[in-house]
Enzyme design. Structure first.
Site, PDB file in Angstrom:
ATOM      1  N   ARG A   9       0.820  -1.213   0.000  1.00 57.49           N
ATOM      2  CA  ARG A   9       0.000   0.000   0.000  1.00 57.49           C
ATOM      3  C   ARG A   9       0.856   1.266   0.000  1.00 57.49           C
ATOM      4  O   ARG A   9       0.334   2.357  -0.108  1.00 57.49           O
ATOM      5  CB  ARG A   9      -0.963  -0.023   1.197  1.00 57.49           C
ATOM      6  CG  ARG A   9      -1.941  -1.176   1.078  1.00 57.49           C
ATOM      7  CD  ARG A   9      -3.102  -1.115   2.050  1.00 57.49           C
ATOM      8  NE  ARG A   9      -3.907  -2.326   1.883  1.00 57.49           N
ATOM      9  CZ  ARG A   9      -3.889  -3.372   2.690  1.00 57.49           C
ATOM     10  NH1 ARG A   9      -3.114  -3.345   3.743  1.00 57.49           N
ATOM     11  NH2 ARG A   9      -4.631  -4.416   2.469  1.00 57.49           N
ATOM     12  N   VAL A  10       2.161   1.095   0.136  1.00 54.99           N
ATOM     13  CA  VAL A  10       3.071   2.232  -0.002  1.00 54.99           C
ATOM     14  C   VAL A  10       3.484   2.377  -1.470  1.00 54.99           C
ATOM     15  O   VAL A  10       3.611   3.474  -2.003  1.00 54.99           O
ATOM     16  CB  VAL A  10       4.305   2.052   0.903  1.00 54.99           C
ATOM     17  CG1 VAL A  10       5.344   3.130   0.624  1.00 54.99           C
ATOM     18  CG2 VAL A  10       3.888   2.080   2.363  1.00 54.99           C
TER      19      VAL A  10
END
Length: 508
Positions: A368-369
């Site tokens: 999710r980064v």
């Protein structure tokens, strides 16, 4: 002399005014019930949550920690051998929350969850202790994740990059390479200015000894601490092990340093917590786990973050490991931890059985980064890799039906086959980021399209050896500038084409 009513009242008033109640400190209690490493203690109703207790048994003293604070008794978990503890034994409050020694002296050591050395290298003289339970840093103290943690594993650094301060779950069935990814990541931190902590929860001691030996062989123990709660240790030590590990990590984040911590694995941690909780008669929730098992892991993993410059700028990156049963990622504990973390690396048994190492499923794995945790050069060359890998899986399944394929689909299949071969990587052989960029650039720019699929692994090994010997400046430029300029692109293309002229298996 007659004693009047007024005289008696006066005497009583004087007595009351002068009365000083005797303060009895409730520091000493008694074991009223014991069994399965759980002791019920009376007489210490003022005990604090997670306070350390000392039980004086016939076989010597043993530590315990207060977990259930009830009206008349305290439910305590014995930390260590409990066979000598019996009813009537004296229990002393130590007036301190459970803590562990921290500091530079812990680096390079193998310790138990109480911070005691078990590597035979002598005592640890720590100057500081940190409490194992601590409230996670608040939102104001944090900053967004933007610096990469280079794992050295091509498929991870390109498709599911990990940033400093991120929590990335490694999930999959047993014996398909979850620990291998974690150990390779630790080995690759050499020279990356990163301390590492490996927390082994419920693992066989022989397996841990093998891991420590491999870390020492690669020089990784110089910056690594190993916290061990073995398979033969009581559940209480497995329960506190990850909290002990993150407390040791917090010493370094307080100094503005970066730490990588591995929890191997939190499935066994949840089982240990369930055992303790049910023995303490806490109510079970879904699937017989106590209903606050989500809080068990969230309060652990929330302590991993990246602090902003005003608070030191350090980071704790967490790689928790979860074991699934028959690939069921929708089970209770896997979904709990997936919802806490910032992405997951999913290892699939079918891919493992096909000979893929590591067996990463590109479709279900996510960070999710994302590209915020990649250098520009990697971002440029690896942008399409995840999509191409996922598309290849679908096209390969479709192509099995034997229907005629158009030219474009065939080209995608051929590129996909080479991509899968490039993603294959042996254990204990992490690649520096500049070499990964070199390989992916060669692949995505069609420089490997005329290399036979069965020769891709051999070609990659040879071209990297050639690059180290003849293109050292170009590799250094990737690291120093963090990007691939137009001029550098031309040099890499020329270098690869020059090398291809020296091998005889290239398709003309």
């Amino acid at each position: 002399m007659s004693i009047t009513k007024d005289f008696i009242v006066e005497q009583l008033k004087n007595k009351i005014q002068d009365y000083e109640p005797e303060v009895v400190e409730q520091n000493i209690g008694t074991v009223v019930e014991v069994g399965d490493s759980i002791a019920r203690v009376s007489g210490i109703s003022d005990a604090m949550m997670s306070e350390m207790l000392e039980i004086k048994s016939s076989e010597g003293s043993v530590y315990a920690v207060a977990l259930n604070l009830e009206e008349e008794t305290v439910g305590a978990v014995i930390l260590g051998e409990s066979s000598g503890v019996k009813e009537g034994d004296e229990v002393t409050r130590l007036n301190r929350i459970l803590d562990v020694p921290v500091g530079e002296v812990m680096v390079g050591r193998v310790v138990d969850p109480l911070g005691m050395p078990i590597d035979g290298k002598g005592a640890i003289e720590a100057k500081e202790n940190y409490q194992i339970e601590k409230i996670a840093p608040g939102v104001i103290t944090r900053q967004s994740v933007s610096e990469p943690v280079q794992t050295g594993i091509k498929s991870i650094d390109s498709m599911v990059p990990i940033g400093r301060g991120q929590r990335e779950l490694i999930i999959g069935d047993r014996q398909i390479g979850k620990t291998a990814i974690a150990i390779d990541t630790i080995i690759n931190q050499k020279g990356q200015n990163m301390k590492c902590i490996y927390v082994a929860i419920g693992q066989k001691e022989s397996k841990i000894a093998g891991i420590v030996a491999k870390l020492e062989e690669r020089g990784a123990m110089e910056y690594t601490t190993v916290v061990v709660a073995g398979a033969s240790d009581p559940a209480s030590l497995s329960y506190i092990a990850p909290y002990s590990g993150v407390a040791m990590a917090e010493y370094f984040i307080d100094k503005g340093e970066d730490v990588l911590i591995i929890y191997d694995d939190l499935s066994k941690h949840a089982v240990a917590y369930r055992e303790i909780s049910l023995l303490l008669r806490r109510p079970p929730g879904r699937e017989a786990y106590p209903c606050d098992v989500f809080y068990l892991h969230s309060r652990l993993l929330e302590r991993s973050c990246r602090l902003n410059k005003d608070y030191g700028g350090g980071s704790i990156t967490a790689l928790p490991i979860i074991e699934t049963q028959a690939g069921d990622v929708s089970a209770y504990i896997p979904t709990n931890v997936i919802s806490i973390t910032d992405g997951q690396i999913y290892l699939e048994p079918d891919l493992f059985n096909q000979g893929r190492r590591p067996a990463i499923n590109a479709g279900l794995s996510v960070s999710r980064v994302g590209s915020a945790a990649q250098i520009k050069a990697m971002k440029k060359v690896a942008g399409k890799l995840r999509l191409e890998a996922a598309q290849y899986e679908e096209l390969a399944a479709f192509a099995q039906f034997g229907s005629d394929l158009d030219k474009e689909t065939k080209a995608k299949l051929e590129r996909g086959k080479r991509l899968i071969e490039v993603f294959k990587q042996d254990q204990y052989s992490p690649l520096p980021v500049e070499e990964q960029v070199f390989v992916f650039f060669s692949l995505t720019n069609g420089l490997m399209d005329n290399v036979p699929v069965e020769k891709i692994v051999e070609f990659e090994i040879d071209i990297l050896k050639y690059a180290r010997d003849n293109m050292d400046k170009e590799l250094k430029e990737i690291v120093e500038k963090g990007e691939v300029s137009d001029d550098l692109e031309k040099k890499i293309i020329k270098g690869v084409e020059d090398y291809k002229k020296t091998v005889d298996y290239i398709v003309k």
